[in-house]
Design an enzyme around this catalytic site. Structure first.
Site, PDB file in Angstrom:
ATOM      1  N   ALA A  14     -10.173  -2.384  21.647  1.00  0.00           N
ATOM      2  CA  ALA A  14     -11.637  -2.434  21.627  1.00  0.00           C
ATOM      3  C   ALA A  14     -12.128  -3.719  20.966  1.00  0.00           C
ATOM      4  O   ALA A  14     -13.037  -4.394  21.473  1.00  0.00           O
ATOM      5  CB  ALA A  14     -12.193  -1.202  20.905  1.00  0.00           C
ATOM      6  N   GLY A  29      -2.774  -0.966  20.264  1.00  0.00           N
ATOM      7  CA  GLY A  29      -3.520   0.059  19.545  1.00  0.00           C
ATOM      8  C   GLY A  29      -4.903   0.208  20.135  1.00  0.00           C
ATOM      9  O   GLY A  29      -5.416  -0.691  20.804  1.00  0.00           O
ATOM     10  N   CYS A  30      -5.513   1.357  19.899  1.00  0.00           N
ATOM     11  CA  CYS A  30      -6.831   1.618  20.477  1.00  0.00           C
ATOM     12  C   CYS A  30      -7.879   0.690  19.859  1.00  0.00           C
ATOM     13  O   CYS A  30      -8.654   0.042  20.561  1.00  0.00           O
ATOM     14  CB  CYS A  30      -7.221   3.080  20.303  1.00  0.00           C
ATOM     15  SG  CYS A  30      -6.924   3.772  18.659  1.00  0.00           S
ATOM     16  N   TYR A  31      -7.913   0.615  18.512  1.00  0.00           N
ATOM     17  CA  TYR A  31      -8.890  -0.275  17.870  1.00  0.00           C
ATOM     18  C   TYR A  31      -8.648  -1.730  18.266  1.00  0.00           C
ATOM     19  O   TYR A  31      -9.605  -2.451  18.584  1.00  0.00           O
ATOM     20  CB  TYR A  31      -8.815  -0.131  16.350  1.00  0.00           C
ATOM     21  CG  TYR A  31      -9.372   1.147  15.789  1.00  0.00           C
ATOM     22  CD1 TYR A  31     -10.726   1.465  15.897  1.00  0.00           C
ATOM     23  CD2 TYR A  31      -8.561   2.039  15.090  1.00  0.00           C
ATOM     24  CE1 TYR A  31     -11.242   2.641  15.342  1.00  0.00           C
ATOM     25  CE2 TYR A  31      -9.069   3.201  14.531  1.00  0.00           C
ATOM     26  CZ  TYR A  31     -10.403   3.503  14.655  1.00  0.00           C
ATOM     27  OH  TYR A  31     -10.919   4.650  14.099  1.00  0.00           O
TER      28      TYR A  31
END
Lengths: 344, 344, 344, 344
Positions: free
Chosen positions: C154, C149-151
């Site tokens: 990060a 996932g993107c979050y």
């Protein structure tokens, strides 16, 4: 305190009416309907309104509920007003319609530009066109007002002084305009998602945008002879705001001083129209009922470039509707309206 | 691997050159000067470049440092190139200038539109105008290229096929265009702060924008007779992107099919120009070297509306400069360039 | 030239794959399906792709059509991959899934956080988690990759070096993050219209966002002991970009130099992660596969603030998927990917 | 009609005061100074104000010109107020300062956080802190008001009810917040150009932002014991708006019902603070004096997440200043202020 209703209060122009009327000292919102959102709290859809409408829900439209109101604003999609307004007129003191349903005096234009015949063409002659700066006398005490389109207001304010003064030819006019995305309404569409609109400019409705005959109707009326325009609207990445950049051909002998004087004279007494140097800026009108206008003669090429900026939900829709309601009800024209937008 | 320099690498067009050249298989950035930022790490000013230029700082311009380079891009502000290019030409194989200094063939236009006489007017005749889609033969092996302005590129790509085919009158043309804010350059100005530009559209340079004579020069060249335009640029709230909406008058007998054929034929073999239905969209070209074009005949009013969208830093500046550099150096024209922008 | 397919190519991550693969020298897009858009030209939905995919239409998914491909990217909505991947694995060399379907090793977390039991829980153990910077060995030659996932990407890039070095406590961690609107996907929704998102920041998924267990899984894996985070994502008015600001508690004796060294060492050899001073900036990674990281010890309050910026469609989704595909296929890891985004 | 002055009227908080006061029924702007813009028409700098201030220019500050005014707003940059306010207090009925000059009661904090000793430390004890929702009694009839910082207002409104009710620990608090770009003021800076800020989120002032001690001062005051926070502000691409997302640790036994009750009770009688479900949205407060608050207990991780949205120029600055001026002058607190912002 006059009692008013808003039919179709859940769209952007309806919500803007709710905002403006919350601060209007002489009008009270007795009814706010929104069939697609009936029963939903106003503040769920518009958290911005929680402080003033915290307890209210959108109502289903019920003719009995509007009986006897002093005035009703119709903020329905185009076409829906025709079905409601004839009955409404028997129930309330006055109707201000924000759709296109009563804007065109010539019923034949509806099938051509809107794709459907008008269902109550006889009513068209009874509707006053809601642009007080050009047609104020029609609006005093009016019982049916057709609020103008946003683009037609911007184009008319930029061009009418020149046509009225006989300084430009009524044909061969170019109206190139941009609008913020709220002009497309609240419902989510593929073309108005943030990701589609952010960082993008695109033209739409090329050659056939529905506001074209309305622009021509107003310009024809002020020119006294048939006006014709090519009109290109563009979507730009901002929520509110509209700028019309208009190109017209000066008649022989027109000077820069003539142009300046025509515009200055037209709006000298108008509270909501300011003539500005250079170019107007849409942001300067954001959230207000103001329109800013400028006009320039290009002697090199023989064009006059005139421009008008406004907030498409303010002077381009709901602000103008309140201005017209004030006139219809005999109130001071600017009651509850501001010339100052939020900036920045 | 040819060695190239960028003089004025710290502005937006310079940074875009750095970005494009980092991915160019046949060109290597030997020198990147930025006098106002000399000694500063490239990645401090452009953190986006840290991965490719992590160790590099902007150099002070030093003629000796560029000696013998195959090609130099000049990305200096207008006026500064005139002072540098004559000497540069003796030192390097070719110069591609991105400023306006060598765009206008008629030296008399500089004092009129740029406010100052040209200091090396004799060089103007030696500069090839960097619009390969119209003037490719001039660019093959060129040693001095004047990269076109962003607006002139957009206007020319929208109008040239019609003029070349003799379908429209060369005068009475309206060019109404919008640009993203990067067109105003990197330095902070009151008109380009986020708070000033966000939510705002405004026209600027009314009647007197410097790109006007450049547009007319190109249209005149393709029409074979003097062209004239009124040009109105607008600033819109986006970083990159440009759309020109152009209005021209068809000559007697021009049909919609003629218009479509003229545009389709003009770009059938062009890798970087696509003809699109409806309106082009600036966002579809974002970050790429693509230009998207459409044209429509309005039989009702007798106007042709033709449009071109591009990225003002891509096909409107640095992308075009790389395209011209490829031609000047004898490389395949599209090397290191993409037609696909980032979307959304 | 390996042949690849994209299943679910019409969404934003699919379109970004199309963009990246058009420039990939060793991968060729043999199939691109999009059931909801089947038959529609790619360029109608994404005019940005017209130059590279001008003739292609989205296909209906047909198992036979993907038979024998070297690799397939699944860019379907969460839940849909589970139905397709088991069969796909028998047909193609490798699968890189961009949904959440194969991210969580513990099948019990699916009903808890995604509301539904996993339909092929046995496959979870076979999926390699697609974060090469932390788990590269798992990805070399992998036949099933779960793109993160993107979050979670990060958060992991900001926190993993600190946890791996034993500098911070694995619990009590706060991950406060923002995402551009493309993270919500292409379909139009009331919360992602331009008018809703422009000028707005709001938190969403409070306390219960689905990426929470994925963040905890990665941090637990690198810490070697159970990690726990409270995670608050926010929507901000930009199309692309993500910033995670993470707060963790240093263990006794941790110094600022320890923090700096841990981060610098972790990414010294990583092409797509740069350690930056101050704060990373989302825009510096726009359109690229880069992530920018920074970390700071606050001795006054006893917190470490570590941050990571990336493009949610780049390193946060499709860029990472290509990076993993390169590893799965034995290609150089960075093939077809850039560290440089478009700026501005 | 009380007569007021604005010293420093040309910045964004000054312009917002001009906007609000144009609609205030009981306050009249007698003087508006802006030394850097002296002599310039107000409408040149702020075309949005042309309708209300069309004839006015910014004045040079002249002590004699403010003599006898009922109240003066100081909207000068930090540090400049200290030089002016002591003299001003002898001349006018009351002063509302919008800078940080009189916010901190402990003079020692100024050199530590603002880099300079306070020049009139004795005055600090005389200043009432302008957050009526927490400290209303101090403001009734006050003669010197320190308008709070925007971040401190948002953080305090989100956290104070929890601290006052003894539900959370006063240390270990995280305040993660975002601000629109207008918070950085009107002057053009490299970090606040449109091209730098558009599409970007970045943290700034990491660990050392000047609003930190002000947040701690307020929380300490309501908690009755020393509070400590780590505070991370971020710049987001919007003109106006602020959201603080705050993380605090519940004391043993705190329930979700306790949290909800504490927040509901605190603001039940407050006209300008609404408690909302889910997350507040900055846009819902745009242009208004409203603040929207929410709070959630995460039993899984043992954190309370509380949030506050407001308009940094409204409740975060000029709106709050007018609210305080009303209290200082004995007017109804909400006079001339609205809870409804412009939306969309």
């Amino acid at each position: 305190m006059a009692k008013v209703g808003i039919v179709g209060a859940s769209g952007y122009t309806g919500a803007e009416l709710l905002r403006l009327l919350a601060g209007h000292p002489d009008l009270e919102v007795a009814v706010a309907t929104g069939d697609s959102q009936a029963g939903q709290p106003v503040a769920d859809l518009y958290p911005s309104l929680v402080g003033a409408y915290g307890d209210r829900t959108f109502d289903t439209y019920d003719p009995a509920a509007v009986d006897g109101l002093d005035l009703v604003f119709c903020a329905l999609p185009h076409g829906a007003s025709q079905a409601v307004v004839p009955d409404l007129r028997d129930r309330v003191g006055a109707v201000v319609d924000l759709a296109a349903d009563f804007r065109l005096a010539d019923a034949d234009l509806y099938p051509e530009w809107y794709g459907e015949a008008h269902t109550v063409p006889d009513l068209l002659a009874e509707a006053a066109y809601g642009l007080p700066e050009l047609f104020r006398p029609d609006l005093l005490g009016a019982t049916l007002v057709a609020g103008p389109g946003c683009y037609p207001t911007a184009a008319a304010l930029a061009l009418a002084p020149l046509l009225r003064a006989g300084l430009v030819a009524p044909t061969g006019i170019v109206v190139d305009a941009v609008s913020g995305v709220s002009g497309a309404g609240r419902p989510a569409k593929p073309t108005t998602t943030f990701c589609a609109a952010d960082g993008d400019v695109t033209a739409y409705g090329l050659l056939r945008h529905r506001h074209t005959p309305e622009i021509e109707q107003t310009l024809t009326r002020v020119a006294g002879t048939a006006a014709q325009v090519v009109f290109t609207p563009h979507l730009v990445p901002m929520s509110r705001g509209m700028l019309a950049t208009c190109y017209s051909r000066p008649v022989e002998g027109t000077t820069a001083a003539d142009v300046a004087a025509a515009v200055a004279d037209a709006y000298a007494e108008e509270a909501f129209v300011s003539v500005v140097p250079g170019s107007p800026s849409t942001k300067a009108t954001q959230g207000s009922n103001a329109a800013h206008v400028a006009a320039h003669l290009d002697e090199r090429t023989g064009w006059i470039v005139s421009l008008c900026a406004l907030d498409n939900l303010g002077k381009g829709a709901s602000g103008a509707a309140v201005q017209c309601a004030n006139l219809a009800l005999g109130l001071p024209e600017g009651t509850g309206l501001s010339t100052i937008g939020t900036y920045p």
